[in-house]
Enzyme design. Structure first.
Site, PDB file in Angstrom:
ATOM      1  N   HIS A  70       0.841  -1.227  -0.106  1.00 66.81           N
ATOM      2  CA  HIS A  70      -0.041   0.116  -0.143  1.00 66.81           C
ATOM      3  C   HIS A  70       0.786   1.263   0.050  1.00 66.81           C
ATOM      4  O   HIS A  70       0.460   2.426  -0.722  1.00 66.81           O
ATOM      5  CB  HIS A  70      -0.903  -0.185   1.076  1.00 66.81           C
ATOM      6  CG  HIS A  70      -2.002  -0.792   1.174  1.00 66.81           C
ATOM      7  ND1 HIS A  70      -3.581  -0.308   1.376  1.00 66.81           N
ATOM      8  CD2 HIS A  70      -2.449  -2.169   0.529  1.00 66.81           C
ATOM      9  CE1 HIS A  70      -4.207  -1.276   1.353  1.00 66.81           C
ATOM     10  NE2 HIS A  70      -3.663  -2.532   0.608  1.00 66.81           N
ATOM     11  N   VAL A  74       1.482   4.074  -3.897  1.00 68.43           N
ATOM     12  CA  VAL A  74       1.203   5.196  -3.815  1.00 68.43           C
ATOM     13  C   VAL A  74       2.146   6.179  -3.579  1.00 68.43           C
ATOM     14  O   VAL A  74       2.690   6.423  -2.409  1.00 68.43           O
ATOM     15  CB  VAL A  74      -0.042   5.503  -2.714  1.00 68.43           C
ATOM     16  CG1 VAL A  74      -0.604   7.041  -2.771  1.00 68.43           C
ATOM     17  CG2 VAL A  74      -1.324   4.458  -2.967  1.00 68.43           C
ATOM     18  N   THR A 200      -1.903 -15.692   0.111  1.00 68.58           N
ATOM     19  CA  THR A 200      -1.691 -16.885   0.740  1.00 68.58           C
ATOM     20  C   THR A 200      -1.672 -16.764   2.584  1.00 68.58           C
ATOM     21  O   THR A 200      -1.944 -17.619   3.281  1.00 68.58           O
ATOM     22  CB  THR A 200      -0.777 -17.679   0.243  1.00 68.58           C
ATOM     23  OG1 THR A 200      -0.712 -18.847   0.844  1.00 68.58           O
ATOM     24  CG2 THR A 200       0.643 -16.844   0.502  1.00 68.58           C
ATOM     25  N   ASP A 260       2.951 -20.146   0.904  1.00 69.85           N
ATOM     26  CA  ASP A 260       2.967 -21.227   0.041  1.00 69.85           C
ATOM     27  C   ASP A 260       1.959 -20.951  -1.317  1.00 69.85           C
ATOM     28  O   ASP A 260       1.466 -19.713  -1.235  1.00 69.85           O
ATOM     29  CB  ASP A 260       2.381 -22.552   0.609  1.00 69.85           C
ATOM     30  CG  ASP A 260       1.206 -22.798   1.310  1.00 69.85           C
ATOM     31  OD1 ASP A 260       0.211 -21.665   0.911  1.00 69.85           O
ATOM     32  OD2 ASP A 260       1.061 -23.375   2.065  1.00 69.85           O
TER      33      ASP A 260
END
Length: 332
Positions: A70, A74, A200, A260
């Site tokens: 994030h 930006v 994941t 994984d």
């Protein structure tokens, strides 16, 4: 309900496009051994901090990884996401609604490391570098790939909430919208799917996928792309989400705490939690990549490491383009 409890609830439920070459060259100021002389214990201090934090709060790895992404997409990897609004009339990146769910424990990892580094080598290590190093360390700690992290970034001096929209994909976006968002940053379709594999680990709040499991349409009570048993479990888990907005589910109900390739296997079986995840398994532009990574975890790890290196190079600031903040939440 805490994330560890969610795993117990969800455990019973089981889930070629070529990458464009990365032509973006890192600034020459960035080096693997950037702090070798000025702060030789940089890596060790961060490793100590992330080890203690991950042991205490197992969701820290996913939180820091999300925080890193994030921040980088930006305005570049410059720790602008850490800056707190100086006044009520000036909203920072952190104030944007898409960042409201970023966990406090993720910010805490960097702040703890920064505090120790300021004692060891004051005014030397940037918050942006700390975040990049901590992210790689935590990914590796939970079983993910180890990849090189170049250092020497500077921190930004400002952050604006109105810079955020359109740079981070939302759960209800189409594949085309997501491809365009990543493409604007120089990432191929394959790299987009690769980076989506970050799901994941981590969890998502029920509000982000409630529309898929409750009253999906006038004719269907849930998203037909979802495994019915998975829907049933999620409905029980999220029954009270309107009253308790903290209710959440693991993105990967099979191996929630392990990095994984199970995320891709889950998509093949209808266990994608977010709509923007599950749709990758059916769109003809992304399905072959999902199938490839579901079959070959080694290939996923290799590609994920390279993609993360590329994320870490997004619009980095060096020299006088930025500063080394004394505190991560405020400019000097």
């Amino acid at each position: 309900m805490s994330p560890p409890l969610l795993l117990l609830l969800l455990l019973p439920f089981l889930v070629l496009v070529q990458s464009r070459p990365n032509t973006q060259q890192p600034p020459p100021q960035l080096k693997l051994d950037f702090y070798a002389k000025t702060c030789p214990n940089f890596g060790k201090i961060i490793q100590d901090v992330i080890t203690n934090k991950q042991m205490a709060v197992p969701s820290s790895a996913a939180g820091v990884l999300r925080l890193f992404f994030h921040d980088c997409v930006v305005g570049g990897c410059d720790a602008s996401l850490f800056l707190i609004s100086p006044s009520a009339s000036h909203a920072s990146e952190r104030d944007h609604d898409i960042n409201h769910s970023l966990p406090g424990d993720a910010f805490d990892v960097v702040i703890r490391a920064k505090t120790r580094l300021e004692v060891e080598c004051p005014g030397v290590a940037s918050c942006a570098d700390i975040l990049a190093e901590a992210t790689r360390g935590l990914i590796s700690m939970v079983g993910g790939p180890f990849y090189p992290v170049l250092l020497g970034r500077r921190d930004s001096r400002e952050a604006h909430a109105n810079d955020v929209e359109g740079h981070i994909a939302r759960p209800n976006m189409s594949v085309t919208q997501i491809i365009n968002i990543f493409g604007a940053k120089g990432f191929s379709v394959q790299e987009m799917v690769t980076l989506s594999g970050a799901h994941t680990i981590g969890f998502s709040h029920c509000s982000e996928f409630a529309s898929r499991i409750f009253n999906f349409s006038a004719t269907q009570d849930h998203d037909p792309s979802m495994n019915p048993a998975y829907v049933e479990g999620l409905r029980k888990l999220c029954a009270g989400y309107r009253k308790d907005p903290t209710l959440a589910a693991f993105n990967d109900p099979m191996t929630a705490g392990k990095f994984d390739n199970a995320y891709f296997v889950n998509l093949q079986n209808g266990f994608g939690l977010l709509a923007s995840d599950q749709i990758l398994a059916s769109d003809p532009r992304t399905k072959p990549i999902v199938d490839m990574y579901a079959k070959d975890g080694t290939k996923f790890f290799k590609d994920f490491g390279k993609a993360m290196e590329k994320v870490g190079m997004l619009d980095v600031k060096t020299g006088d383009q930025g500063e080394v903040r004394k505190r991560c939440d405020t400019p000097n």
